[in-house]
Design a protein around this motif. Structure first.
Motif, mmCIF file in Angstrom:
data_model
loop_
_atom_site.group_PDB
_atom_site.id
_atom_site.type_symbol
_atom_site.label_atom_id
_atom_site.label_comp_id
_atom_site.label_asym_id
_atom_site.label_seq_id
_atom_site.Cartn_x
_atom_site.Cartn_y
_atom_site.Cartn_z
ATOM 1 N N PHE A 1 32.450 40.201 33.238
ATOM 2 C CA PHE A 1 32.770 41.404 34.030
ATOM 3 C C PHE A 1 33.724 42.532 33.442
ATOM 4 O O PHE A 1 33.383 43.685 33.555
ATOM 5 C CB PHE A 1 33.449 40.966 35.471
ATOM 6 C CG PHE A 1 32.558 40.128 36.157
ATOM 7 C CD1 PHE A 1 31.370 40.137 36.240
ATOM 8 C CD2 PHE A 1 33.067 39.210 37.127
ATOM 9 C CE1 PHE A 1 30.514 39.195 37.283
ATOM 10 C CE2 PHE A 1 32.601 38.415 37.822
ATOM 11 C CZ PHE A 1 31.024 38.252 37.835
ATOM 12 N N GLN A 2 34.871 42.061 32.735
ATOM 13 C CA GLN A 2 35.711 43.192 32.123
ATOM 14 C C GLN A 2 35.035 43.661 30.788
ATOM 15 O O GLN A 2 35.057 44.720 30.766
ATOM 16 C CB GLN A 2 36.975 42.226 31.755
ATOM 17 C CG GLN A 2 37.876 42.056 33.303
ATOM 18 C CD GLN A 2 38.955 41.342 32.739
ATOM 19 O OE1 GLN A 2 39.860 41.870 32.476
ATOM 20 N NE2 GLN A 2 39.056 40.046 33.201
ATOM 21 N N VAL B 1 38.495 43.744 37.493
ATOM 22 C CA VAL B 1 38.619 42.493 38.340
ATOM 23 C C VAL B 1 39.868 42.009 39.025
ATOM 24 O O VAL B 1 40.971 42.277 38.279
ATOM 25 C CB VAL B 1 38.242 41.013 37.330
ATOM 26 C CG1 VAL B 1 38.620 39.619 37.840
ATOM 27 C CG2 VAL B 1 36.943 41.191 36.662
ATOM 28 N N ASN C 1 34.574 47.858 40.816
ATOM 29 C CA ASN C 1 35.489 46.469 41.053
ATOM 30 C C ASN C 1 34.860 45.189 42.001
ATOM 31 O O ASN C 1 34.327 45.317 42.753
ATOM 32 C CB ASN C 1 36.507 47.209 42.250
ATOM 33 C CG ASN C 1 37.325 48.566 41.497
ATOM 34 O OD1 ASN C 1 37.482 48.441 40.436
ATOM 35 N ND2 ASN C 1 37.608 49.228 42.512
ATOM 36 N N ILE C 2 35.353 44.158 41.041
ATOM 37 C CA ILE C 2 34.867 42.695 41.438
ATOM 38 C C ILE C 2 36.010 42.032 41.991
ATOM 39 O O ILE C 2 36.945 41.744 41.291
ATOM 40 C CB ILE C 2 34.096 41.954 40.600
ATOM 41 C CG1 ILE C 2 32.833 43.115 39.984
ATOM 42 C CG2 ILE C 2 33.576 40.928 40.724
ATOM 43 C CD1 ILE C 2 32.073 42.333 38.927
ATOM 44 N N SER D 1 34.861 36.518 34.586
ATOM 45 C CA SER D 1 35.644 37.389 34.599
ATOM 46 C C SER D 1 35.671 38.138 33.238
ATOM 47 O O SER D 1 36.012 39.242 33.068
ATOM 48 C CB SER D 1 37.112 36.843 35.062
ATOM 49 O OG SER D 1 37.408 35.878 34.108
ATOM 50 N N MET E 1 37.253 38.264 42.881
ATOM 51 C CA MET E 1 37.007 37.106 42.580
ATOM 52 C C MET E 1 37.813 36.057 43.362
ATOM 53 O O MET E 1 39.117 36.154 43.353
ATOM 54 C CB MET E 1 37.203 36.650 41.050
ATOM 55 C CG MET E 1 36.010 37.750 40.287
ATOM 56 S SD MET E 1 36.169 36.992 38.534
ATOM 57 C CE MET E 1 35.171 35.479 38.581
#
Length: 221
Positions: A35-36, A42, A4-5, A32, A7
């Protein structure tokens, strides 16, 4: 297990009565998306929550339509103070001139960053995003960027925008003053620094590379 990030983006809409600002769009959308596509989750947050102002200069007709869906997280962000940092494996501060006004010396940001520093989690940022590091100290009262090699929007780049006189400080100068080893690459060129648990990009042109570097660090953990 998916990572999990978190932002974090700015809420600041104006530099002064004439000059609008906000999030620099590509500095959220490119990371984003990356990342996904890497399989990470995100979540976007801001200090006030709600819809995020976009710097009008950051819109481009060249943006692919697929980006529209990725902008959903910034249509109604959560308040950062309502976020539990334990739920995230990395944090990423997107840029835009707006960050220079609401990120520095903010108590909520400081508390969240202390968690990521203490736990050794990855801390990422791009362009003006490192404004979040300004004034943040660790549990020993030392600047979290002390001795860290990093980058961000340079003095040269800031002066070239013609907006330097509206800034509360010059990001490069301030980070150096707080003990960082600021690395300034060629103006407008893609430049990323990875040191300790920090992953930082210099400018909008570095957004994608910074995200890719962060993904690489996260996958190695």
């Amino acid at each position: 297990m998916s990572k999990n990030i978190l932002m974090v983006v700015t809420n600041t809409e104006n530099m002064d009565d004439q000059q609008k600002t906000g999030l620099w769009l590509s500095e959220f959308v490119e990371p984003s998306t990356e990342f996904q596509e890497a399989g990470f989750k995100v979540e976007a947050a801001s200090l006030k929550g709600g819809r995020i102002p976009i710097d009008p200069n950051s819109y481009s007709n060249e943006l692919p339509e697929v980006w529209d869906g990725v902008m959903e997280p910034i249509a109604d962000t959560r308040r950062l103070s309502d976020i539990n940092p334990d739920d995230f494996d990395a944090i990423f501060f997107s840029g835009g001139h707006g960050t220079m006004f609401d990120f520095p010396k903010n108590q909520t940001i400081e508390e969240v960053l202390r968690h990521f520093v203490l736990e050794g989690k990855i801390i990422g940022s791009v362009c003006h995003g490192p404004a979040a590091f300004v004034g943040v100290t660790d549990h020993n009262g030392q600047s979290i960027v002390q001795g860290v090699k990093l980058t961000g929007f340079t003095n040269e780049e800031e002066k070239s925008t013609g907006l330097d006189s509206l800034m509360p400080f010059m990001l490069e100068d301030q980070l150096n003053e707080e003990g960082a080893n600021f690395e300034a690459g060629e103006a407008g060129a893609d430049h990323v620094e990875v040191d300790r648990n920090f992953v930082t990009g210099q400018n909008p042109q570095s957004s994608l590379s910074t995200a890719q570097a962060l993904i690489k660090e996260l996958k190695n953990r």
